[in-house]
Design an enzyme around this catalytic site. Structure first.
Site, PDB file in Angstrom:
ATOM      1  N   TYR A 237     -13.307 -39.947  34.637  1.00 40.81           N
ATOM      2  CA  TYR A 237     -13.246 -38.505  34.321  1.00 40.81           C
ATOM      3  C   TYR A 237     -11.916 -38.215  33.637  1.00 40.81           C
ATOM      4  O   TYR A 237     -10.863 -38.692  34.064  1.00 40.81           O
ATOM      5  CB  TYR A 237     -13.351 -37.665  35.601  1.00 40.81           C
ATOM      6  CG  TYR A 237     -14.767 -37.427  36.049  1.00 40.81           C
ATOM      7  CD1 TYR A 237     -15.595 -36.532  35.361  1.00 40.81           C
ATOM      8  CD2 TYR A 237     -15.283 -38.091  37.152  1.00 40.81           C
ATOM      9  CE1 TYR A 237     -16.899 -36.303  35.772  1.00 40.81           C
ATOM     10  CE2 TYR A 237     -16.594 -37.873  37.570  1.00 40.81           C
ATOM     11  CZ  TYR A 237     -17.393 -36.975  36.873  1.00 40.81           C
ATOM     12  OH  TYR A 237     -18.682 -36.751  37.282  1.00 40.81           O
ATOM     13  N   GLU A 238     -11.970 -37.386  32.585  1.00 39.04           N
ATOM     14  CA  GLU A 238     -10.756 -37.071  31.823  1.00 39.04           C
ATOM     15  C   GLU A 238     -10.482 -35.572  31.734  1.00 39.04           C
ATOM     16  O   GLU A 238      -9.437 -35.156  31.232  1.00 39.04           O
ATOM     17  CB  GLU A 238     -10.869 -37.694  30.421  1.00 39.04           C
ATOM     18  CG  GLU A 238     -11.153 -39.200  30.493  1.00 39.04           C
ATOM     19  CD  GLU A 238     -11.023 -39.936  29.168  1.00 39.04           C
ATOM     20  OE1 GLU A 238     -10.861 -39.275  28.122  1.00 39.04           O
ATOM     21  OE2 GLU A 238     -11.082 -41.183  29.192  1.00 39.04           O
TER      22      GLU A 238
END
Ligand SMILES: *[C@@H]1O[C@H](CO)[C@@H](O)[C@H](O)[C@H]1NC(C)=O
Ligand SMILES: *[C@@H]1O[C@H](CO)[C@@H](O)[C@H](O)[C@H]1NC(C)=O
Ligand SMILES: *[C@@H]1O[C@H](CO)[C@@H](O)[C@H](O)[C@H]1NC(C)=O
Ligand SMILES: *[C@@H]1O[C@H](CO)[C@@H](O)[C@H](O)[C@H]1NC(C)=O
Length: 276
Positions: free
Chosen positions: A147-148
């Site tokens: 996840y970014e």
């Protein structure tokens, strides 16, 4: 410097890990960005542990305006080249190959993928069930968390991901886990909170060294590695480069020189294959 614990992770590319016992790990994110890459396109060194990481499983609807599904994941990688029968073949042909999936990534259909749980318990429950189904269908061995972007605070991220990884490992649904943080004021607090509470269920830190600026020098690279080894204390930190237009330190600019500097003397031989 954590010279006894040097790992190499290469983006659409790979990872090498050299320990005092000389075990080596090479990892490649495959299928990211809709790249038309099949398993036989990638050279596999028989003398290293080799992980393909399917990119990506995403908890979003597949629509022109995708929306989050609260942990209900689907496989978004290239299913023409990376399907269950091709996974069986590559594993049968190469006993040193294992296959994992990476979760989330940067975007879906041109829109950022946000970590957007409705609640910790509902997200974890949906994620366990959808991810278990994908692992079973594709005969996968591991999971990577990438996840970014976030619609939740670091503690919620740590709790959701930590509970998910704990369940998957305790129930032997996967045999290894990794995370893929990079240097960013929003990203790092989420992964550091996760590491602090649940680091013991995370086998590798695929730190995205290719997310540093283009033009990174050998000295800077070594310094970044030391900084991240201290942030993710006790972790197996993988070094990495990108074969796409990403930044960091590339082979032609001294990547392997930096690796050699970081390895204990006498140098372990690094026999790393990669494709451009
Ligand atoms: C992917 O590559 C294969 C082999 O090079 C080719 O036959 C196929 O048409 C390509 N598919 C796409 C969608 O580009
Ligand atoms: C999860 O998404 C799939 C489609 O990708 C859908 O068929 C399924 O019903 C969804 N499951 C839940 C529990 O919402
Ligand atoms: C998403 O939708 C497009 C267009 O319908 C389709 O080509 C693609 O295979 C779908 N991807 C997934 C992961 O379902
Ligand atoms: C990175 O920098 C090198 C020289 O420092 C340059 O030749 C190259 O085009 C740059 N690549 C990108 C993607 O900006």
């Amino acid at each position: 410097m954590a010279s006894s614990n040097l790992l190499v992770s290469l983006f659409i590319l790979q990872v090498l890990f050299v320990t005092p016992t000389n075990s080596k790990l090479f990892r490649e994110y495959i299928g990211a960005g809709g790249k038309n890459v099949s398993f036989p396109d990638v050279p596999i060194n028989p003398n290293v542990d080799f992980h393909f990481i399917l990119s990506f499983a995403i908890d979003y609807t597949n629509a022109s305006s995708p929306s989050p599904t609260n942990g209900n994941f689907s496989a978004y990688w290239d299913k023409e080249n990376l399907n269950p029968s091709q996974i069986s073949s590559i594993k049968a042909d190469h006993p040193n190959v294992k296959v994992a999936m990476s979760v989330a990534g940067d975007s879906v259909n041109g829109q950022f993928v946000y970590f957007s749980p409705a609640s910790t318990s509902s997200w974890v429950s949906n994620a366990i069930s959808s991810i278990t189904q994908i692992v079973t269908e594709y005969n996968l061995d591991g999971i990577d968390i990438d996840y970014e972007h976030y619609n939740a605070d670091p503690d919620t991220f740590a709790e959701c991901i930590g509970q998910l990884l704990s369940y998957l490992k305790e129930n032997k649904i996967v045999s290894f886990t990794s995370i893929a943080p990079f240097e960013d004021d929003s990203v790092q607090p989420h992964y550091l909170a996760l590491w602090k509470k649940y680091g013991y269920v995370i086998d590798y830190v695929n730190f995205q060294f290719y997310a540093y600026d283009n033009g990174t020098t050998v000295q800077q690279f070594i310094q970044y590695f030391e900084t991240q080894s201290s942030n993710y204390e006790g972790g197996k930190i993988l070094v990495s480069f990108g074969t796409d237009g990403s930044g960091g330190l590339k082979p032609e600019d001294g990547f392997f020189e930096a690796c050699l500097v970081m390895l204990a003397t006498p140098c372990h031989e690094i026999d790393l294959q990669y494709q451009v």
